[in-house]
Design an enzyme around this catalytic site. Sequence first.
Site, mmCIF file in Angstrom:
data_model
loop_
_atom_site.group_PDB
_atom_site.id
_atom_site.type_symbol
_atom_site.label_atom_id
_atom_site.label_comp_id
_atom_site.label_asym_id
_atom_site.label_seq_id
_atom_site.Cartn_x
_atom_site.Cartn_y
_atom_site.Cartn_z
ATOM 1 N N ASP A 29 39.970 7.174 2.389
ATOM 2 C CA ASP A 29 39.692 6.937 0.971
ATOM 3 C C ASP A 29 40.909 7.252 0.099
ATOM 4 O OD1 ASP A 29 37.248 6.428 1.965
ATOM 5 O OD2 ASP A 29 36.178 7.997 0.845
ATOM 6 N N ASP A 33 42.763 4.878 -2.556
ATOM 7 C CA ASP A 33 42.949 5.231 -3.966
ATOM 8 C C ASP A 33 44.406 5.120 -4.389
ATOM 9 O OD1 ASP A 33 40.281 5.712 -4.067
ATOM 10 O OD2 ASP A 33 40.458 7.905 -3.933
ATOM 11 N N GLU A 115 15.044 -15.300 9.897
ATOM 12 C CA GLU A 115 15.824 -14.305 9.150
ATOM 13 C C GLU A 115 14.895 -13.280 8.512
ATOM 14 O OE1 GLU A 115 18.051 -16.301 6.126
ATOM 15 O OE2 GLU A 115 19.004 -17.653 7.560
ATOM 16 N N LYS A 117 13.411 -11.473 5.240
ATOM 17 C CA LYS A 117 13.233 -11.815 3.830
ATOM 18 C C LYS A 117 13.537 -10.564 3.017
ATOM 19 C CE LYS A 117 10.277 -14.299 0.627
ATOM 20 N NZ LYS A 117 10.540 -13.446 -0.529
ATOM 21 N N ASP A 119 14.183 -7.960 0.133
ATOM 22 C CA ASP A 119 13.419 -7.744 -1.094
ATOM 23 C C ASP A 119 14.356 -7.327 -2.219
ATOM 24 O OD1 ASP A 119 11.216 -7.740 -2.633
ATOM 25 O OD2 ASP A 119 10.308 -5.948 -1.771
ATOM 26 N N TYR A 232 22.852 -15.968 2.613
ATOM 27 C CA TYR A 232 22.011 -16.725 3.540
ATOM 28 C C TYR A 232 22.035 -18.229 3.323
ATOM 29 C CZ TYR A 232 18.636 -15.825 -0.271
ATOM 30 O OH TYR A 232 18.030 -15.701 -1.487
ATOM 31 N N LYS A 311 13.613 -20.995 9.198
ATOM 32 C CA LYS A 311 14.303 -22.183 8.708
ATOM 33 C C LYS A 311 14.558 -23.117 9.882
ATOM 34 C CE LYS A 311 16.580 -19.462 5.150
ATOM 35 N NZ LYS A 311 17.820 -18.827 4.663
ATOM 36 N N LYS A 335 5.099 -13.359 5.314
ATOM 37 C CA LYS A 335 5.179 -11.992 4.782
ATOM 38 C C LYS A 335 4.510 -10.965 5.687
ATOM 39 C CE LYS A 335 6.018 -13.016 0.035
ATOM 40 N NZ LYS A 335 5.907 -12.511 -1.324
ATOM 41 N N CYS A 429 -4.166 29.826 -6.800
ATOM 42 C CA CYS A 429 -4.098 29.070 -5.550
ATOM 43 C C CYS A 429 -5.485 28.540 -5.185
ATOM 44 C CB CYS A 429 -3.575 29.976 -4.435
ATOM 45 S SG CYS A 429 -3.686 29.213 -2.798
ATOM 46 N N CYS A 432 -6.676 30.477 -1.712
ATOM 47 C CA CYS A 432 -6.996 31.904 -1.633
ATOM 48 C C CYS A 432 -7.286 32.536 -2.993
ATOM 49 C CB CYS A 432 -5.870 32.654 -0.935
ATOM 50 S SG CYS A 432 -4.395 32.776 -1.945
ATOM 51 N N CYS A 447 1.872 29.788 -4.593
ATOM 52 C CA CYS A 447 0.782 30.734 -4.462
ATOM 53 C C CYS A 447 1.410 32.093 -4.188
ATOM 54 C CB CYS A 447 -0.107 30.307 -3.300
ATOM 55 S SG CYS A 447 -1.163 31.623 -2.702
ATOM 56 N N CYS A 453 -3.054 34.299 2.071
ATOM 57 C CA CYS A 453 -3.423 32.890 1.921
ATOM 58 C C CYS A 453 -3.418 32.198 3.286
ATOM 59 C CB CYS A 453 -2.425 32.210 0.990
ATOM 60 S SG CYS A 453 -2.774 30.473 0.735
HETATM 61 S S1 IVH Z 1 16.275 -19.032 1.648
HETATM 62 C C1 IVH Z 1 15.487 -23.047 0.215
HETATM 63 N N1 IVH Z 1 16.465 -16.807 2.969
HETATM 64 O O1 IVH Z 1 13.050 -15.274 -1.169
HETATM 65 C C2 IVH Z 1 15.314 -21.661 0.600
HETATM 66 N N2 IVH Z 1 15.492 -16.740 0.786
HETATM 67 O O2 IVH Z 1 12.901 -18.105 -1.648
HETATM 68 C C3 IVH Z 1 16.024 -20.784 -0.307
HETATM 69 N N3 IVH Z 1 14.879 -14.476 0.058
HETATM 70 O O3 IVH Z 1 13.954 -15.537 -4.344
HETATM 71 C C4 IVH Z 1 15.847 -19.363 0.006
HETATM 72 N N4 IVH Z 1 15.511 -13.436 1.876
HETATM 73 O O4 IVH Z 1 15.825 -14.631 -3.024
HETATM 74 C C5 IVH Z 1 16.060 -17.390 1.824
HETATM 75 N N5 IVH Z 1 16.719 -14.892 4.254
HETATM 76 C C6 IVH Z 1 16.331 -15.477 3.116
HETATM 77 C C7 IVH Z 1 15.774 -14.745 2.053
HETATM 78 C C8 IVH Z 1 15.363 -15.429 0.899
HETATM 79 C C9 IVH Z 1 14.990 -13.303 0.679
HETATM 80 C C10 IVH Z 1 14.277 -14.645 -1.278
HETATM 81 C C11 IVH Z 1 15.062 -15.472 -2.221
HETATM 82 C C12 IVH Z 1 14.038 -16.154 -3.094
HETATM 83 C C13 IVH Z 1 12.753 -15.880 -2.407
HETATM 84 C C14 IVH Z 1 12.037 -17.168 -2.170
#
Ligand code: IVH
Length: 691
Positions: A29, A33, A115, A117, A119, A232, A311, A335, A429, A432, A447, A453
């Site tokens: 680091d 820097d 893949e 998903k 969040d 992605y 996909k 999901k 508490c 006790c 407590c 206790c």
């Molecule tokens: S593909 C045409 N891949 O899910 C497909 N979306 O799509 C376009 N998200 O708000 C999205 N992980 O932000 C894709 N591995 C992933 C993803 C992903 C999360 C989210 C994306 C979007 C929501 C619905």
Amino acid sequence: MFERMAQLRQQLQLAGHHYYVLDEPLIPDAEYDRLFRELQALEAAHPEFMTLDSPTQRVGASPLAAFTQVRHRVPMLSIHTETDISEQGAVQFDTRVRKQLQLSDTDPPVNYVAELKFDGLAISLLYRDHMLVQACTRGDGETGEDVTHNVRTIGQIPLRLPQSAPADLEVRGEVYMRRDDFERLNERQRKRIAEGLKNEKTFVNPRNAAAGAVRQLDPKIAAQRPLSFFAYALHFHPEQAQSFSPVEATLYGLQTYVSHHQVLKALKDWGLPVSEDSRQVSGAKGLIAFHQDIAAMRDSLPFDIDGVVYKVNDISLQARMGMVSREPRWAVAHKYPAQEELTTVQAIEVQVGRTGKLTPVAKLAPVFVGGVTVTNATLHNEDEARRKDVRVGDTVVVRRAGDVIPEVVSVVAEKRLKDAQLFTMPSHCPVCGSLALREEGEADYRCTGGLFCSAQRKQAILHFAHRRAVEVDDLGEKLVDQLVDAGLVKTLPDLYKLGFSHLAALDRMAEKSANNLLASLERSKNTTLPRFLFGLGIRHVGEATAKDLARHFGGIEAIMDASIDQLLTVNDVGPVVAHSLRTFFDQPHNREVVEQLMACGMNWEEAAPGARLDLPLSGHTYVITGTLPTLSRDQAQAMLEAAGAKVAGSVSKKTTGVIAGEAAGNKLDKAVSLGIPVLDEAGLLALVKAP
Ligand code: IVH
């Protein structure tokens, strides 16, 4: 000059990639820097040589008054969510794909990329001439907000792509916050709130924290929020793809990427962070296996996911399938059970922990969240309960992510009942009935019942039996559980009332073990006052304090009766320790425990009160470090103490000397740097023998 600046940029970019994306720092680091500052200085002197991709330009833009709206060149589509969250969801998607592609049962399985998903929130990154020129949010899919100033602060996102990448392209992916970063951020926020800083708040979950950071008007604030990114998707704009020269078209054109898998590989090769957990799979079977594998590791991932995405791998097939109502037909989100759910608070109870800590816990209407049915959620402590203002009858958001214990995240204000009562911590508490106290500067109520206790009893017994306390060999955790659960030991004196018949009746207790334990208990009766005092487990009374108290007062009666002022005259006893002692001995049942233990035969030598100022090493403090050739640490300590010295755990200016053995570490270094005398074992022996 120009060359040096280019070289610095390149070095810093490479080091940054290793640090942020690969998680394998290339240079220390401090070196980073140093290079960074050199570049900053050169840029200040030669602003004309400054470039947009300079690592110095990640932070530093001024706050915005408002976000600029940006129209996406290629709409940012959403993704269809499979309604069936069971494994059947994967089968249904595969069936639809096959039908649409008019495949028959005899045709081979379709290839997919599966893949995670993530969040977080979707972000589009626009690169022109290899430079990051714009970053925007999804918005409504047609128009998003320009958040370039904040996205530039994300170390994982390259400000410049290598020459091997097409000059102009759009990368899409997810900005998210890691769980550990989220915890640290909230910890910091809690401190700020405690310090009285206005306008600070804690964040409900990593996604909200990430979204809030990206939509900050002031990039300096965004820069303090630890964000991460996964790419992605890759887009060439239709007009650009057409303008490719034949050579470029073969090199970078869409036909280069026949599969989504290749797209991910290309993104990775260009230095963009791409999740390692994507997998090429075949048919519904492959999708199901992926869904199961990820479900099994979901809790141990370093970030939140809300599902997986499937996909179709082949890009020409994707093109053939097209989309319906802004959702591509070739992709689907599958999901997992949500990690946040709504439920109602049926009661707020207070639980007593092993050290007497009182924790308010919301009793919930059972709710399935994070893959389990949750009926309890911690409110942590009084301040947290107040801050969230959770009341009985409230509708609340409950979160269970990872192995983290379920917690109430927030209250749905609109649903509060009119007569909902504010929660207050009990004054006593709940187990006790002893006084519950919150010491100044502490977050928790405790407590004061101590040994009395039941919730604290097991822990207290183990502490009492500890090798450094009265030392009852053969009394381990499992046995203490059994003894307490069977109701055989309610207080410490009960230990000495145990007979052979009691023990023999316990599960898996052999005759020999029972006899061993009885013998150990008998042996433990001959002890010392400091060991006994330490063994009582009074808060803040460690071994050293117990010794100081014993030396000062000479006997247990004097200690039990000492006033705060008298206690404060003891070497190293401050207000916290004095109060703790007074509170403990003000509880009549704690005094009873002491008296009964003595009645059971516990004994030690009592001395005349007053510190033994007449001993050769009185008033001196020594520190022992490393391994001595023949003496154990305990023996060395006992010798020093017998000569009147105090043995401390750390070296300070007040330390008289350090006894150092083999493999002595920091403490020895510190002693040397402070010029404190260092002795070996021979030196120690000479010292304690000296008249
Ligand atoms: S593909 C045409 N891949 O899910 C497909 N979306 O799509 C376009 N998200 O708000 C999205 N992980 O932000 C894709 N591995 C992933 C993803 C992903 C999360 C989210 C994306 C979007 C929501 C619905």
